[in-house]
Scaffold this motif. Structure first.
Motif, PDB file in Angstrom:
ATOM      1  N   GLN A   1       0.822  -1.201   0.000  1.00 33.56           N
ATOM      2  CA  GLN A   1       0.000   0.000   0.000  1.00 33.56           C
ATOM      3  C   GLN A   1       0.862   1.260   0.000  1.00 33.56           C
ATOM      4  O   GLN A   1       0.561   2.234  -0.685  1.00 33.56           O
ATOM      5  N   LYS A   2       1.948   1.242   0.766  1.00 31.40           N
ATOM      6  CA  LYS A   2       2.859   2.392   0.771  1.00 31.40           C
ATOM      7  C   LYS A   2       3.460   2.615  -0.612  1.00 31.40           C
ATOM      8  O   LYS A   2       3.565   3.757  -1.077  1.00 31.40           O
TER       9      LYS A   2
ATOM     10  N   ASP B   1      12.241   6.378  -1.832  1.00 30.08           N
ATOM     11  CA  ASP B   1      11.131   6.236  -0.888  1.00 30.08           C
ATOM     12  C   ASP B   1      10.591   4.807  -0.877  1.00 30.08           C
ATOM     13  O   ASP B   1      10.262   4.272   0.182  1.00 30.08           O
ATOM     14  N   ALA B   2      10.500   4.193  -2.048  1.00 32.55           N
ATOM     15  CA  ALA B   2      10.003   2.820  -2.140  1.00 32.55           C
ATOM     16  C   ALA B   2      10.961   1.860  -1.439  1.00 32.55           C
ATOM     17  O   ALA B   2      10.524   0.962  -0.706  1.00 32.55           O
ATOM     18  N   GLN B   3      12.246   2.048  -1.648  1.00 30.60           N
ATOM     19  CA  GLN B   3      13.227   1.183  -0.986  1.00 30.60           C
ATOM     20  C   GLN B   3      13.145   1.339   0.538  1.00 30.60           C
ATOM     21  O   GLN B   3      13.195   0.356   1.268  1.00 30.60           O
ATOM     22  N   LYS B   4      12.988   2.597   0.974  1.00 29.77           N
ATOM     23  CA  LYS B   4      12.871   2.866   2.412  1.00 29.77           C
ATOM     24  C   LYS B   4      11.590   2.244   2.985  1.00 29.77           C
ATOM     25  O   LYS B   4      11.559   1.806   4.142  1.00 29.77           O
ATOM     26  N   ALA B   5      10.540   2.179   2.180  1.00 23.72           N
ATOM     27  CA  ALA B   5       9.261   1.620   2.629  1.00 23.72           C
ATOM     28  C   ALA B   5       9.283   0.093   2.692  1.00 23.72           C
ATOM     29  O   ALA B   5       8.350  -0.516   3.221  1.00 23.72           O
ATOM     30  N   GLY B   6      10.331  -0.530   2.138  1.00 21.51           N
ATOM     31  CA  GLY B   6      10.422  -1.984   2.200  1.00 21.51           C
ATOM     32  C   GLY B   6      10.160  -2.696   0.890  1.00 21.51           C
ATOM     33  O   GLY B   6       9.761  -3.861   0.879  1.00 21.51           O
TER      34      GLY B   6
END
Length: 127
Positions: free
Chosen positions: A69-70, A101-106
């Protein structure tokens, strides 16, 4: 929301359709069904078997579902900003930020989950 899966033209009936086409091909030409002919000559050549990609979406309340979702939120926000970007460099900057941001979000964890499901699907199909 996965926009590539919201609408399906047909189900996965590869076995039944291929058998039907083989039976039709064995008939004299005047007795063949034109729909089956065009299905095999046009429709099948413009689609692919998506079976290995079913069930790739995690449960929304799981860790992977929350990550998904993120990622979707990052995508939608970035897409809307890219539409109004002033130039190519602005687009590249927005895409770089979205990737970070996507990498940081997992994102890596989500890809691991989806890759495992995909590999399990392929294994099941090849049994």
């Amino acid at each position: 929301m996965n926009t590539t899966n919201n609408f399906q033209w047909n189900g996965n009936t590869v076995f039944i359709d291929s058998r039907k086409a083989a039976i039709e091909a064995a008939l004299p030409e005047e007795k063949r069904n034109w729909e089956t002919r065009w299905q095999s000559e046009v429709t099948w050549k413009t689609q692919f078997n998506a079976t290995p990609f079913i069930n790739l979406h995690p449960s929304p309340d799981s860790d992977e579902g929350i990550i998904e979702q993120k990622i979707e939120d990052i995508y939608l926000e970035t897409f809307s900003k890219v539409l109004y970007a002033k130039g190519e460099q602005d687009v590249l900057n927005l895409l770089d930020k979205a990737e970070a941001d996507a990498q940081k979000a997992g994102y890596g964890k989500l890809l691991e989950f989806q890759t495992k499901i995909w590999q399990d699907n392929l294994s099941t199909m090849n049994q």
